[in-house]
Design a protein around this motif. Structure first.
Motif, mmCIF file in Angstrom:
data_model
loop_
_atom_site.group_PDB
_atom_site.id
_atom_site.type_symbol
_atom_site.label_atom_id
_atom_site.label_comp_id
_atom_site.label_asym_id
_atom_site.label_seq_id
_atom_site.Cartn_x
_atom_site.Cartn_y
_atom_site.Cartn_z
ATOM 1 N N GLU A 1 0.930 -1.130 0.123
ATOM 2 C CA GLU A 1 -0.010 -0.103 -0.013
ATOM 3 C C GLU A 1 0.850 1.190 0.039
ATOM 4 O OE1 GLU A 1 -3.572 2.147 2.603
ATOM 5 O OE2 GLU A 1 -2.788 0.194 3.283
ATOM 6 N N LYS A 2 1.873 1.363 0.831
ATOM 7 C CA LYS A 2 2.664 2.239 0.989
ATOM 8 C C LYS A 2 3.622 2.667 -0.489
ATOM 9 C CE LYS A 2 6.851 4.117 2.983
ATOM 10 N NZ LYS A 2 8.042 4.014 4.052
ATOM 11 N N GLN A 3 3.793 1.628 -1.171
ATOM 12 C CA GLN A 3 4.564 1.813 -2.900
ATOM 13 C C GLN A 3 3.336 2.242 -3.418
ATOM 14 O OE1 GLN A 3 6.189 -2.289 -2.784
ATOM 15 N NE2 GLN A 3 8.047 -1.304 -2.915
ATOM 16 N N LEU A 4 2.328 1.687 -3.427
ATOM 17 C CA LEU A 4 1.102 2.132 -4.508
ATOM 18 C C LEU A 4 0.669 3.491 -4.323
ATOM 19 C CD1 LEU A 4 -1.255 -0.873 -4.409
ATOM 20 C CD2 LEU A 4 0.054 -0.171 -6.378
ATOM 21 N N LEU A 5 1.033 4.229 -2.966
ATOM 22 C CA LEU A 5 0.611 5.533 -2.909
ATOM 23 C C LEU A 5 1.695 6.443 -2.687
ATOM 24 C CD1 LEU A 5 -2.170 4.795 0.065
ATOM 25 C CD2 LEU A 5 -2.517 5.084 -2.446
ATOM 26 N N SER A 6 2.816 5.811 -2.883
ATOM 27 C CA SER A 6 3.926 6.971 -3.057
ATOM 28 C C SER A 6 3.713 7.782 -4.294
ATOM 29 C CB SER A 6 5.415 5.974 -3.475
ATOM 30 O OG SER A 6 5.309 5.129 -4.374
ATOM 31 N N SER A 7 4.499 8.827 -4.616
ATOM 32 C CA SER A 7 4.198 9.631 -5.630
ATOM 33 C C SER A 7 5.512 10.341 -6.312
ATOM 34 C CB SER A 7 3.296 10.836 -5.429
ATOM 35 O OG SER A 7 3.639 11.498 -4.602
ATOM 36 N N GLY A 8 5.247 10.782 -7.617
ATOM 37 C CA GLY A 8 6.525 11.389 -7.959
ATOM 38 C C GLY A 8 5.712 12.519 -8.868
#
Length: 177
Positions: free
Chosen positions: A138-145
């Motif tokens: 979930e943390k990776q899916l919600l990371s952003s750039g």
């Protein structure tokens, strides 16, 4: 990610997406990403293969893309967007440029390939996309750039990759037939 959170993934993708991409996300089914990602959007093209072959190299207006060019555009876009998602998941904070999809099409040589070959490639690219997304937290899916001067999450990108081909398939059905 637990099932209760997965049910609201599309809603979360919409909330973490720039306005420009929300139309594509809206076209994706309201289901957990990994349930629809394997063939989402591409299945429309596969199921209507004979209809698409019947269109051939016709365009609905001067300067518009053939079906082959449109499929190649979808393949190119998926590769570029997954590269963005990879970089965001790996915490690469480089601001990524956009790309000029109109410049890619004329040099793609898509019209020299069969629709069958293009769809085979598209399904292979999507399988790679699925394998990339499968282990993400979930943390990776919600990371952003930042790409194309906007903040976006890998979760949003996943749903865009389903809605984008759906959008173009709808254009074909409305304007090419």
């Amino acid at each position: 990610m637990n099932l209760s959170k997965q049910i609201h993934m599309k809603k979360l993708a919409l909330s973490t997406s720039p306005d420009y991409y929300k139309g594509y996300i809206e076209l994706a089914p309201d289901q957990p990403l990994m349930e629809v990602l394997p063939t989402g959007g591409i299945d429309l093209f596969v199921n209507e293969l004979e209809t698409l072959k019947g269109i051939g190299q016709r365009v609905y207006a001067p300067g518009k893309w053939t079906v082959n060019e449109l499929i190649q555009h979808l393949i190119d876009t998926e590769r570029i967007f997954v590269n963005r998602a990879l970089r965001f998941v790996r915490q690469d904070d480089t601001t990524l440029p956009g790309y000029d999809h109109n410049a890619y099409v004329p040099v793609s040589m898509a019209n020299d390939q069969s629709i069958d070959a293009l769809l085979e490639e598209y399904l292979a690219v999507r399988k790679s996309t699925e394998l990339f997304y499968r282990p993400l937290t979930e943390k990776q899916l919600l990371s952003s750039g930042t790409a194309s001067s906007v903040q976006i999450s890998p979760l949003s990108i996943g749903y865009i990759l389903i809605g984008h081909p759906t959008h173009h398939f709808n254009v074909i059905m409305e304007r090419y037939l």
